[in-house]
Design a protein around this motif. Structure first.
Motif, PDB file in Angstrom:
ATOM      1  N   GLU A 110       7.157 -37.241  66.525  1.00  0.00           N
ATOM      2  CA  GLU A 110       7.641 -35.837  67.419  1.00  0.00           C
ATOM      3  C   GLU A 110       8.742 -36.855  68.192  1.00  0.00           C
ATOM      4  OE1 GLU A 110       7.841 -33.482  71.054  1.00  0.00           O
ATOM      5  OE2 GLU A 110       8.170 -36.158  70.895  1.00  0.00           O
ATOM      6  N   ILE A 113      11.145 -34.928  64.953  1.00  0.00           N
ATOM      7  CA  ILE A 113      11.223 -33.369  65.227  1.00  0.00           C
ATOM      8  C   ILE A 113      11.890 -32.902  66.457  1.00  0.00           C
ATOM      9  CG2 ILE A 113       9.920 -31.427  65.344  1.00  0.00           C
ATOM     10  CD1 ILE A 113       7.291 -33.376  63.338  1.00  0.00           C
ATOM     11  N   ALA A 114      11.935 -33.285  67.616  1.00  0.00           N
ATOM     12  CA  ALA A 114      12.397 -32.742  68.536  1.00  0.00           C
ATOM     13  C   ALA A 114      14.090 -32.996  68.381  1.00  0.00           C
ATOM     14  CB  ALA A 114      12.099 -33.306  69.512  1.00  0.00           C
ATOM     15  N   PRO A 118      15.099 -29.331  65.619  1.00  0.00           N
ATOM     16  CA  PRO A 118      14.742 -28.886  67.358  1.00  0.00           C
ATOM     17  C   PRO A 118      14.607 -27.310  66.975  1.00  0.00           C
ATOM     18  CG  PRO A 118      17.365 -29.134  66.670  1.00  0.00           C
ATOM     19  CD  PRO A 118      16.257 -30.401  66.117  1.00  0.00           C
ATOM     20  N   HIS A 121      10.884 -27.558  66.124  1.00  0.00           N
ATOM     21  CA  HIS A 121       9.850 -28.255  66.779  1.00  0.00           C
ATOM     22  C   HIS A 121       8.860 -27.520  67.691  1.00  0.00           C
ATOM     23  CE1 HIS A 121       8.783 -30.535  70.743  1.00  0.00           C
ATOM     24  NE2 HIS A 121       9.047 -31.577  69.284  1.00  0.00           N
ATOM     25  N   CYS A 125       4.783 -28.819  66.312  1.00  0.00           N
ATOM     26  CA  CYS A 125       4.352 -29.974  67.658  1.00  0.00           C
ATOM     27  C   CYS A 125       3.508 -28.817  68.469  1.00  0.00           C
ATOM     28  CB  CYS A 125       5.327 -30.747  68.595  1.00  0.00           C
ATOM     29  SG  CYS A 125       6.070 -31.184  67.453  1.00  0.00           S
TER      30      CYS A 125
END
Length: 305
Positions: A110, A113-114, A118, A121, A125
């Motif tokens: 997570e 990915i953030a 971005p 995301h 998520c």
């Protein structure tokens, strides 16, 4: 834990050990309980996959602590336990133990990915996908325990589950098939998690070097590095038998004390890391916790029961 603990320990020593373990278990459960209450006190957290994964780790640790402390106390209070009850406790304990590293891997993904993706995301998520991922964690975490139960049902008579045995995995699942299943699942799980942590850490590290604003990337990198530290502590439980083999010959008269210390440092104290690593370091979470509990304390003082 060694099944001879109850026989060797004096009453005072046994009582002291149980008080320490139960007290630490209650303290950890209380701290984690405050984190859970804080999470549900603000809808903002339930819409963020990062906090959903975090609070799932906290709840999983609470379950694991409760089961672990229960099994520890049982070795003193009731050395022989009904095999069916023991099977349920060992099943839940093994499942929650397997979920911890898998949850850490999910949290690392997570953060990857953030920071590295971005723009995607918010689409990847989502809370719904995060809840599905958590369900998947429980399925994967329970596979090994389900396999152990199936093997026992196929190899043990039904009367075995009505008998009373020392509540340890080696007594409950004594066959070589169980040992092979345990070894294979642990090796596969830990190898997969380490690959994920190393990959995500390296990718976030490269992104942090290129980023104009490095604050969030550096924080994510530090968080993933702390995932690795926590995972190392989780892995201490796997090398516990080897630690006994190496240490015990030098301190034969202190065997139960060594057993107690190893259990304390490999099963109990690592559970304190979750609130320290994630809850205390997160400013939003700390702020909400202070506001929520301060507000409740003020209300209780103004309107006494």
């Amino acid at each position: 834990m060694n099944s001879t603990i109850r026989i060797v320990d004096s009453y005072e020593e046994a009582l002291a050990k149980n008080i320490v373990i139960v007290s630490l278990g209650l303290i950890i459960t209380f701290i984690n309980g405050m984190l859970v209450v804080t999470f549900f006190s603000n809808p903002m957290f339930s819409r963020d996959s990062r906090y959903i994964l975090y609070i799932h780790l906290v709840i999983n640790d609470m379950l694991m602590i409760c089961i672990s402390v229960t099994l520890y106390v049982l070795t003193y209070v009731s050395p022989l336990v009904n095999a069916s009850l023991c099977c349920v406790l060992v099943f839940l304990g093994a499942t929650t133990f397997m979920i911890t590293p898998l949850n850490l891997a999910g949290m690392a993904i997570e953060r990857f990915i953030a920071i590295c993706k971005p723009l995607h995301h918010s689409q990847i998520c989502t809370p719904r996908r995060t809840h599905i991922f958590i369900c998947l964690l429980w399925v994967i975490g329970a596979i090994r325990s389900i396999a152990d139960v199936i093997i026992s049902l196929l190899t043990q008579p039904i009367s075995f589950f009505r008998s009373f045995i020392p509540c340890y995995p080696n007594y409950l699942f004594p066959s070589k098939s169980h040992q092979d299943n345990t070894t294979a699942s642990q090796v596969i799980c830990m190898s997969l998690v380490w690959i994920i942590l190393i990959y995500t850490y390296c990718r976030v590290l490269f992104t942090a070097r290129k980023a104009v604003s490095k604050g969030s990337a550096n924080k994510a990198r530090s968080t993933i590095l702390l995932h690795g530290v926590q995972l190392l502590l989780c892995m201490l439980s796997y090398i516990t038998p080897f630690m006994f083999i190496i240490i015990t010959p030098f301190f034969r008269l202190q065997q139960t004390k060594i057993t107690f210390c190893v259990y304390l440092f490999t099963n109990i104290l690592p559970r304190l890391l979750s609130p320290l690593i994630y809850g205390v370091r997160d400013q939003k979470f700390v702020k909400q916790m202070k506001e929520y509990f301060t507000c409740n304390v003020v209300i209780v003082k103004i309107v006494p029961s």
